[in-house]
Scaffold this motif. Structure first.
Motif, short mmCIF file in Angstrom:
data_model
loop_
_atom_site.label_atom_id
_atom_site.label_comp_id
_atom_site.label_asym_id
_atom_site.label_seq_id
_atom_site.Cartn_x
_atom_site.Cartn_y
_atom_site.Cartn_z
N GLU A 12 -1.92 3.86 1.92
CA GLU A 12 -3.18 3.68 2.64
C GLU A 12 -4.35 3.56 1.68
N LEU A 15 -4.16 0.06 0.09
CA LEU A 15 -4.60 -0.96 1.04
C LEU A 15 -6.12 -0.93 1.24
N ARG A 16 -6.64 0.26 1.28
CA ARG A 16 -8.08 0.39 1.47
C ARG A 16 -8.83 -0.15 0.25
N GLN A 17 -8.33 0.11 -0.94
CA GLN A 17 -8.96 -0.41 -2.16
C GLN A 17 -8.91 -1.95 -2.19
N GLY A 18 -7.72 -2.49 -1.75
CA GLY A 18 -7.60 -3.97 -1.74
C GLY A 18 -8.58 -4.60 -0.77
N ARG A 19 -8.69 -3.93 0.39
CA ARG A 19 -9.64 -4.50 1.37
C ARG A 19 -11.07 -4.41 0.84
N ASP A 20 -11.39 -3.31 0.17
CA ASP A 20 -12.74 -3.17 -0.36
C ASP A 20 -13.04 -4.22 -1.44
N ARG A 21 -12.05 -4.43 -2.33
CA ARG A 21 -12.26 -5.44 -3.40
C ARG A 21 -12.41 -6.86 -2.82
N PHE A 22 -11.58 -7.18 -1.81
CA PHE A 22 -11.68 -8.52 -1.19
C PHE A 22 -13.02 -8.69 -0.50
N SER A 23 -13.45 -7.60 0.15
CA SER A 23 -14.75 -7.68 0.83
C SER A 23 -15.87 -7.88 -0.17
N SER A 26 -15.61 -11.57 -1.51
CA SER A 26 -16.07 -12.56 -0.53
C SER A 26 -17.59 -12.48 -0.36
#
Length: 352
Positions: A12, A15-23, A26
């Motif tokens: 978790e 996944l949270r770090q990946g979502r933060d980096r993608f955000s 972008s």
């Protein structure tokens, strides 16, 4: 339940770090793209704004370029550019084309002509009212003077807007025309002085336009219709007809005088010459006879008897050749009776 290779919390967290980096990525890309689009839009607007400074001048035109209100150039025919507004602007004017302005009437594109009494009616020098229509042909001689000094709003009834023949040229034309017409009697205006009036109006307009530094050159002034107002036109026609008859009779009288006077003068000169010649002849004859008598008198004083005899013989020599003579001797007796009547003989003798 746990995922293989690690605890669920670890997965978790990843996944949270990946979502933060993608955000974050972008968001950064969006900001970059937004800045690029904004810069491109500004650049396009700037290019379009600069393109508004491009202008074309036709072969019969000139363009006056002003930057912050100060004249910087007079452009000739061709493609040109100047800094866009509000930095600079240009005024394009036709300078070689001869243009036409109407005074006292209006010509419509359909060919209909309407009068303008406000401009056409004026007073002559002898205080008569006359209706005058005029055409002015002109061109722009100085675009600088024209644009800066006299380019004023035109007339609404002609739809000119701010085109060249605004009120300045119209006012100058009316002032010049009224000034010339106001100094002349109506007879000159209606008949023989039209050419002189046109020339005087042109000279007056040129003088005023030069005084105003208008940059307008008047090429020609043409009087169109010159007539009395409609209310008195019939009376003026009668007056003009009477004047034409008077002029015709005057011309006929002058032609008759030109024919008869030289002949009378010639006859008078001939009679005078003949009388002078007769006078000289008689004087010479009298002088000669007087000299002859004096010569005879001088000879008579010297020898009276001889002179008397000579004069008698000379007289007989002149008389006897023209007289029929009859010589009778003493033996004829009453022979003279056969020659009677003597009247017939005298007449016959005088004819020989």
């Amino acid at each position: 339940m746990q995922r293989p290779g690690g605890s669920g919390e670890e997965w978790e967290r990843l996944l949270r770090q990946g979502r933060d980096r993608f955000s974050n990525w972008s968001s950064h890309v969006g900001k970059v793209l937004k800045g690029a689009f904004l810069f491109g839009g500004i650049l396009i607007l700037l290019l379009l704004w600069l393109a508004t400074g491009i202008y074309t001048v036709d072969p019969d035109e000139q363009a006056l370029v002003r930057r912050f209100g100060v004249v910087t150039d007079v452009a000739g025919p061709g493609l040109h550019w100047h800094p866009p507004a509000p930095i600079a602007k240009h005024d394009t004017v036709k300078v070689t084309q001869v243009q036409r302005m109407e005074v006292g009437f209006r010509s419509q594109p359909s060919g209909v002509v309407s009068t303008n009494p406000v401009e056409a009616l004026m007073i002559t020098g002898d205080e008569n009212i006359v209706d005058v229509e005029m055409v002015v042909l002109y061109r722009i001689s100085s675009i600088r003077n024209f644009v800066l000094n006299v380019r004023d709003p035109g007339e609404l009834d002609r739809g000119i807007g701010d085109r060249p023949d605004g009120r300045t040229l119209k006012d100058v034309a009316e002032v010049a025309l009224r000034g010339v017409i106001g100094q002349r009697p109506i007879d000159d205006v209606l008949t023989a002085e039209r050419g002189i009036i046109e020339q005087e109006v042109k000279e007056s307009m040129v003088s005023l336009l030069n005084l105003y530094k208008a940059g307008i050159l008047v090429e020609q002034v043409q009087l169109q219709t010159v007539r009395a107002p409609d209310q008195v036109q019939a009376a003026f026609d009668d007056v003009v007809s009477a004047k034409e008859d008077k002029e015709r009779l005057d011309n006929e009288a002058q032609a008759y005088a030109a024919d008869i006077v030289p002949r009378a003068q010639g006859n008078a000169d001939r009679v005078l010459n003949e009388s002078r010649a007769f006078e000289a002849q008689r004087v010479n004859e009298a002088t000669g006879r007087a000299a002859e008598f004096l010569a005879i008198l001088e000879e008579y004083a010297k020898a009276p008897d001889v002179t008397r005899e000579r004069l008698y013989l000379e007289a007989m020599e002149r008389i006897l050749p023209d007289v029929r003579k009859f010589i009778l001797d003493g033996e004829s007796g009453n022979a003279p009776l056969q020659f009677l009547p003597l009247t017939g003989l005298q007449t016959e003798g005088s004819g020989q």
